[in-house]
Design a protein around this motif. Structure first.
Motif, PDB file in Angstrom:
ATOM      1  N   GLU A 126       0.833  -1.204   0.000  1.00 55.82           N
ATOM      2  CA  GLU A 126       0.000   0.000   0.000  1.00 55.82           C
ATOM      3  C   GLU A 126       0.865   1.250   0.000  1.00 55.82           C
ATOM      4  N   LYS A 127       0.367   2.297  -0.614  1.00 52.12           N
ATOM      5  CA  LYS A 127       1.125   3.537  -0.742  1.00 52.12           C
ATOM      6  C   LYS A 127       0.913   4.471   0.438  1.00 52.12           C
ATOM      7  N   GLU A 128       0.046   4.094   1.367  1.00 47.62           N
ATOM      8  CA  GLU A 128      -0.231   4.952   2.511  1.00 47.62           C
ATOM      9  C   GLU A 128       0.157   4.259   3.814  1.00 47.62           C
ATOM     10  N   VAL A 129       0.522   5.075   4.798  1.00 46.83           N
ATOM     11  CA  VAL A 129       0.755   4.576   6.151  1.00 46.83           C
ATOM     12  C   VAL A 129      -0.577   4.078   6.714  1.00 46.83           C
ATOM     13  N   PRO A 130      -0.627   2.929   7.371  1.00 47.44           N
ATOM     14  CA  PRO A 130      -1.885   2.435   7.955  1.00 47.44           C
ATOM     15  C   PRO A 130      -2.473   3.414   8.967  1.00 47.44           C
ATOM     16  N   THR A 131      -3.753   3.260   9.245  1.00 53.60           N
ATOM     17  CA  THR A 131      -4.418   4.157  10.196  1.00 53.60           C
ATOM     18  C   THR A 131      -4.288   3.688  11.636  1.00 53.60           C
ATOM     19  N   SER A 132      -3.847   2.442  11.834  1.00 53.50           N
ATOM     20  CA  SER A 132      -3.746   1.921  13.202  1.00 53.50           C
ATOM     21  C   SER A 132      -2.647   0.873  13.282  1.00 53.50           C
ATOM     22  N   ILE A 133      -1.794   0.992  14.285  1.00 55.64           N
ATOM     23  CA  ILE A 133      -0.720   0.024  14.513  1.00 55.64           C
ATOM     24  C   ILE A 133      -0.687  -0.310  16.000  1.00 55.64           C
ATOM     25  N   THR A 134      -0.928  -1.567  16.327  1.00 55.92           N
ATOM     26  CA  THR A 134      -0.883  -2.020  17.707  1.00 55.92           C
ATOM     27  C   THR A 134       0.356  -2.883  17.900  1.00 55.92           C
ATOM     28  N   LEU A 135       1.206  -2.506  18.822  1.00 56.93           N
ATOM     29  CA  LEU A 135       2.417  -3.272  19.088  1.00 56.93           C
ATOM     30  C   LEU A 135       2.093  -4.470  19.966  1.00 56.93           C
ATOM     31  N   ALA A 136       2.672  -5.596  19.663  1.00 57.78           N
ATOM     32  CA  ALA A 136       2.440  -6.807  20.453  1.00 57.78           C
ATOM     33  C   ALA A 136       3.210  -6.741  21.771  1.00 57.78           C
ATOM     34  N   SER A 137       2.751  -7.507  22.744  1.00 58.85           N
ATOM     35  CA  SER A 137       3.410  -7.557  24.048  1.00 58.85           C
ATOM     36  C   SER A 137       4.212  -8.842  24.167  1.00 58.85           C
ATOM     37  N   ALA A 138       5.525  -8.691  24.236  1.00 54.96           N
ATOM     38  CA  ALA A 138       6.414  -9.846  24.344  1.00 54.96           C
ATOM     39  C   ALA A 138       6.651 -10.197  25.818  1.00 54.96           C
ATOM     40  N   THR A 139       7.003 -11.437  26.067  1.00 54.22           N
ATOM     41  CA  THR A 139       7.345 -11.886  27.408  1.00 54.22           C
ATOM     42  C   THR A 139       8.855 -12.011  27.508  1.00 54.22           C
ATOM     43  N   ILE A 140       9.438 -11.265  28.442  1.00 51.79           N
ATOM     44  CA  ILE A 140      10.892 -11.253  28.621  1.00 51.79           C
ATOM     45  C   ILE A 140      11.242 -12.122  29.824  1.00 51.79           C
ATOM     46  N   THR A 141      12.115 -13.091  29.603  1.00 49.91           N
ATOM     47  CA  THR A 141      12.575 -13.988  30.661  1.00 49.91           C
ATOM     48  C   THR A 141      14.097 -14.017  30.643  1.00 49.91           C
ATOM     49  N   ALA A 142      14.678 -14.821  31.508  1.00 57.31           N
ATOM     50  CA  ALA A 142      16.139 -14.947  31.550  1.00 57.31           C
ATOM     51  C   ALA A 142      16.693 -15.434  30.217  1.00 57.31           C
ATOM     52  N   GLU A 143      15.881 -16.175  29.463  1.00 54.67           N
ATOM     53  CA  GLU A 143      16.353 -16.747  28.205  1.00 54.67           C
ATOM     54  C   GLU A 143      16.538 -15.692  27.109  1.00 54.67           C
ATOM     55  N   ASN A 144      15.721 -14.635  27.123  1.00 55.09           N
ATOM     56  CA  ASN A 144      15.810 -13.657  26.036  1.00 55.09           C
ATOM     57  C   ASN A 144      16.064 -12.235  26.510  1.00 55.09           C
ATOM     58  N   VAL A 145      16.333 -12.054  27.800  1.00 57.08           N
ATOM     59  CA  VAL A 145      16.470 -10.705  28.347  1.00 57.08           C
ATOM     60  C   VAL A 145      17.605  -9.923  27.699  1.00 57.08           C
ATOM     61  N   ALA A 146      18.678 -10.593  27.308  1.00 58.36           N
ATOM     62  CA  ALA A 146      19.804  -9.886  26.690  1.00 58.36           C
ATOM     63  C   ALA A 146      19.395  -9.224  25.377  1.00 58.36           C
ATOM     64  N   ASP A 147      18.436  -9.822  24.665  1.00 51.73           N
ATOM     65  CA  ASP A 147      17.965  -9.252  23.405  1.00 51.73           C
ATOM     66  C   ASP A 147      17.142  -7.984  23.633  1.00 51.73           C
ATOM     67  N   TYR A 148      16.438  -7.943  24.743  1.00 51.24           N
ATOM     68  CA  TYR A 148      15.515  -6.838  24.998  1.00 51.24           C
ATOM     69  C   TYR A 148      16.114  -5.718  25.843  1.00 51.24           C
ATOM     70  N   LEU A 149      17.185  -5.999  26.558  1.00 48.60           N
ATOM     71  CA  LEU A 149      17.745  -5.006  27.476  1.00 48.60           C
ATOM     72  C   LEU A 149      18.063  -3.670  26.794  1.00 48.60           C
ATOM     73  N   PRO A 150      18.568  -3.662  25.554  1.00 47.46           N
ATOM     74  CA  PRO A 150      18.838  -2.361  24.914  1.00 47.46           C
ATOM     75  C   PRO A 150      17.584  -1.520  24.706  1.00 47.46           C
ATOM     76  N   LEU A 151      16.415  -2.138  24.760  1.00 45.07           N
ATOM     77  CA  LEU A 151      15.153  -1.407  24.562  1.00 45.07           C
ATOM     78  C   LEU A 151      14.567  -0.924  25.871  1.00 45.07           C
ATOM     79  N   GLY A 152      15.162  -1.285  26.996  1.00 46.06           N
ATOM     80  CA  GLY A 152      14.593  -0.956  28.293  1.00 46.06           C
ATOM     81  C   GLY A 152      14.737   0.525  28.636  1.00 46.06           C
ATOM     82  N   PHE A 153      13.838   1.002  29.467  1.00 48.82           N
ATOM     83  CA  PHE A 153      13.884   2.381  29.958  1.00 48.82           C
ATOM     84  C   PHE A 153      14.198   2.365  31.450  1.00 48.82           C
ATOM     85  N   GLU A 154      14.827   3.422  31.926  1.00 44.19           N
ATOM     86  CA  GLU A 154      15.201   3.488  33.333  1.00 44.19           C
ATOM     87  C   GLU A 154      14.039   4.003  34.183  1.00 44.19           C
ATOM     88  N   SER A 155      13.683   3.261  35.181  1.00 40.13           N
ATOM     89  CA  SER A 155      12.616   3.667  36.091  1.00 40.13           C
ATOM     90  C   SER A 155      13.122   4.751  37.032  1.00 40.13           C
TER      91      SER A 155
END
Length: 348
Positions: A319-348
């Motif tokens: 399609e030539k247009e940006v969609p009207t709605s985008i919902t991001l999925a919710s991933a589950t982060i565990t010890a097995e994949n935390v290293a992949d997600y850590l760069p995306l984390g925000f500081e509380s």
């Protein structure tokens, strides 16, 4: 790679902002600043377009997640030589936010990215911008009418609950736990987002034949989390699992658990803060997982605003247009994949 991660990997390619979604399967571009995640546009979207000015408005940064929203939006805008960012002062006052966005409309910006303090109360403002020919990217808290925005992008609150409930249900079922006691510490109960998270959690648990046990609502703050968790733990001498909706709030929840000397259960967090991920990575805490609601959606919102203002679509979509709605999925982060997600984390 799981089906959900693979699906979001496709979305990453479509947007051309790999670090702006929560489940990039490849390494991310180096953050422009601490706690921010940005990526260059891909394919045709990488080519500079017509110079555009994008206005940005969000609530005050009194919460780690909100602070990361503003940081990610600004960092993403800096990646584009054809974008000028006009960010108004963040505020938790509805009247002040309306006045600030009105100023941007009067300036004639080419697009607006708005995370409203209250979607309902700012719907008329979004409609005013759209009527003035200024496309609005509505970030997270949705306006009441689709006429008030060109594109909405945000997280999946119901999906957060489903992810948390599915992880807990699977763990307890596989461990052969009968009639488990499953606690829940929610956010602010009168907010639709909290209600959606709780509903998703209850629905997921019910698929295992489980139900939510002791449940109390806090206020998305560390102080509130500590107070409410202390009360819940006192009222529940036994727990098998606990879901806390928010990782900022979770700082207080973990403090209360430590104070109570409780360790017979495991805990799942919510949102995906770097603090929570480091706790999971350490492997010495009751916190064993968290489900994502990433503020990197602001990076994507800025990328989308640029494309819409330049009358371009998303490079990998037919399609030539940006969609009207985008919902991001919710991933589950565990010890097995935390290293992949850590760069995306925000500081509380």
């Amino acid at each position: 790679m799981s089906e959900s991660i693979a699906r979001r990997g496709f979305l990453v390619g479509a947007l051309g902002v790999g670090a702006a979604l929560t489940a990039a399967c490849t390494s991310n571009a180096a953050p422009a600043a601490s706690g921010t995640n940005v990526a260059a546009a891909a394919g045709d979207n990488a080519e500079p377009g017509t110079p555009v000015t994008i206005g940005f408005s969000a609530p005050a940064a009194d919460h780690g997640w909100i602070a990361a929203i503003a940081a990610n939006a600004a960092a993403q805008a800096e990646q584009y030589p054809d974008v000028t960012l006009e960010a108004v002062n963040p505020t938790n006052d509805i009247t002040q936010q309306i006045a600030a966005v009105e100023t941007l409309i009067n300036q004639g910006v080419d697009a607006l990215v708005i995370l409203p303090n209250d979607g309902s109360q700012l719907t008329s403002l979004g409609r005013r911008a759209m009527d003035a020919g200024i496309p609005v990217i509505n970030l997270d808290r949705i306006f009441d009418s689709p006429l008030a925005y060109r594109t909405w992008i945000g997280g999946d609150n119901y999906g957060m609950g489903v992810s948390a409930g599915t992880y807990i249900g699977t763990r307890l079922r596989d461990a052969g736990v009968a009639n488990p006691v499953i606690g829940e510490i929610a956010g602010i109960d009168n907010l639709p987002l909290t209600q959606a998270r709780s509903q998703g959690f209850a629905d997921a648990l019910s698929s295992f034949g489980f139900a939510v046990g002791p449940r109390q609502a806090a206020d998305f703050t560390a102080q509130g989390g500590q107070r409410v968790a202390a009360n819940l733990l006192q009222a529940a001498p036994r727990l098998d699992a606990l879901w806390n909706h928010d990782d900022d709030q979770g700082i207080g929840v973990l403090a209360a658990i430590t104070q109570a000397g409780r360790s017979e259960f495991f805990m799942v967090g919510g949102a995906g803060s770097a603090n929570a991920m480091r706790e999971i990575q350490g492997g010495t805490s009751v916190l064993e997982a968290t489900v994502t609601y990433s503020p990197t959606m602001a990076s994507s919102a800025m990328a989308l605003a640029r494309l819409v203002a330049q009358n371009r679509g998303m490079g990998d979509l037919v399609e030539k247009e940006v969609p009207t709605s985008i919902t991001l999925a919710s991933a589950t982060i565990t010890a097995e994949n935390v290293a992949d997600y850590l760069p995306l984390g925000f500081e509380s």
